[in-house]
Design an enzyme around this catalytic site. Structure first.
Site, PDB file in Angstrom:
ATOM      1  N   LYS A  88       0.845  -1.200   0.000  1.00  0.00           N
ATOM      2  CA  LYS A  88       0.000   0.000   0.000  1.00  0.00           C
ATOM      3  C   LYS A  88       0.874   1.242   0.000  1.00  0.00           C
ATOM      4  O   LYS A  88       2.049   1.223   0.390  1.00  0.00           O
ATOM      5  CB  LYS A  88      -0.943   0.021   1.208  1.00  0.00           C
ATOM      6  CG  LYS A  88      -0.263   0.165   2.585  1.00  0.00           C
ATOM      7  CD  LYS A  88       0.046   1.602   2.987  1.00  0.00           C
ATOM      8  CE  LYS A  88       0.820   1.668   4.300  1.00  0.00           C
ATOM      9  NZ  LYS A  88       1.382   3.000   4.597  1.00  0.00           N
ATOM     10  N   ASP A 119      -2.004  -1.427  10.634  1.00  0.00           N
ATOM     11  CA  ASP A 119      -2.231  -1.493   9.184  1.00  0.00           C
ATOM     12  C   ASP A 119      -2.842  -2.811   8.727  1.00  0.00           C
ATOM     13  O   ASP A 119      -3.307  -2.919   7.586  1.00  0.00           O
ATOM     14  CB  ASP A 119      -0.911  -1.292   8.421  1.00  0.00           C
ATOM     15  CG  ASP A 119      -0.496   0.164   8.323  1.00  0.00           C
ATOM     16  OD1 ASP A 119      -1.340   1.049   8.578  1.00  0.00           O
ATOM     17  OD2 ASP A 119       0.678   0.428   7.994  1.00  0.00           O
ATOM     18  N   ALA A 126      10.749  -2.550   5.545  1.00  0.00           N
ATOM     19  CA  ALA A 126      10.835  -1.304   6.332  1.00  0.00           C
ATOM     20  C   ALA A 126      10.755  -0.093   5.417  1.00  0.00           C
ATOM     21  O   ALA A 126      11.608   0.787   5.434  1.00  0.00           O
ATOM     22  CB  ALA A 126      12.114  -1.279   7.162  1.00  0.00           C
TER      23      ALA A 126
END
Length: 293
Positions: free
Chosen positions: A11, A137, A97
């Site tokens: 995303k 998330d 990350a």
């Protein structure tokens, strides 16, 4: 059925605002989340031994209980009590990350796969509700698409698909701590916040130019100050014709929106030639609910 293969999509944040810090230490946010055509592949298999195991080609990823995939499967087992164990082979393509929910989407993919593999057959909305126990998330990543996300990220409102565009994604060779970014975010000093409500309106109207004008990310005020490379990538994308360039999440990934593939390819080359990023992708917006998973 002994095996399920599923795609776990990345995303980006088309808009990200932080409203306040909560007493529990989390922050209330207001974001527009968007799935992009970049994904990991999870092959999820049953096994007789009552354990959870993970394998992947990325040596830097943990394959024990610290991996969000492990946490997701354990949550499904604790909640629904299926028999036997699970092995997950993860083909990792999403940068690590990176501010693209790579770990969260893998966790969500594991939940969907286990739901199907063991014929638990719970609605995805129910999986969203328990997924917040893994991370903020993860509920969004269960279904994806174009979504207004509020609370700590668990209050989700589906929106119409965002206007389609050509997307360039570049992740510089640095890792950003989300914890560091939020700890160093000085909310009182932020003069201009993204107008997320206005962005919702432009998306509903299919107004690409209006959406682009509203795009912003308050976390960039912290991450860009610490890492100059993020600003350099944004400037390079704009110079090569991007209509907008923005950092995703807490960074360091930058994405640019382009009118033409020629411009996106030119920006790709410029970023690569100047060694600003190794992980660079030309992509687009997608709605996973419309994909054949």
């Amino acid at each position: 059925m002994d095996k399920v293969v599923t795609k776990a999509y990345a995303k980006i944040n088309l808009g990200l605002d932080v409203l306040r810090k909560r007493p529990d230490g989390y922050h209330d946010v207001k974001m527009i989340m968007q799935t992009v055509d970049l994904y990991d592949v999870l092959s999820v298999s049953k096994k007789e031994e009552n354990t959870i195991t993970i394998s992947t080609q990325k040596e830097e990823l943990p394959v024990n209980e610290d991996n969000l995939i492990y946490k997701a499967i354990k949550l499904m087992k604790d909640t629904y009590g299926f028999e036997g164990g699970v092995h997950v082979d993860l083909v990792k393509n999403i940068p690590i990350a990176a501010g693209m929910a790579g770990g969260s989407t893998d966790a969500a993919g594991a939940m969907r796969a286990v739901n199907e593999l063991f014929e638990i057959n719970r609605p995805l909305k129910e999986l969203e509700q328990i997924a917040v126990k893994i991370g903020a998330d993860v509920p969004y990543c269960v279904q994806g698409g174009t979504v207004l996300s509020e609370g700590i990220g668990e209050l989700l409102t589906n929106l119409p698909d965002a206007p389609q565009c050509i997307l360039l994604i570049a992740k510089p060779d640095i890792s950003v701590s989300t914890k560091y970014v939020y700890e160093n975010l000085n909310l009182p000093s932020i003069e201009k916040h993204p107008d997320i409500d206005a962005m919702v309106k432009t998306i509903k109207e299919g107004d690409m130019q209006g959406m682009i004008e509203q795009m912003d990310n308050v976390l960039a005020s912290v991450t860009e100050q610490k890492y100059e490379i993020i600003g350099k990538i944004k400037k390079t994308m704009i110079k090569q014709g991007a209509l907008k360039a923005l950092m995703s999440g807490s960074g360091p990934t930058v994405f640019g929106i382009f009118d033409t593939m020629v411009q996106a390819a030119s920006a790709y080359d410029a970023i690569k030639e100047n060694a600003m990023a190794k992980e660079i992708f030309i992509s687009k917006f997608i709605n996973p609910k419309e994909e054949n998973l």
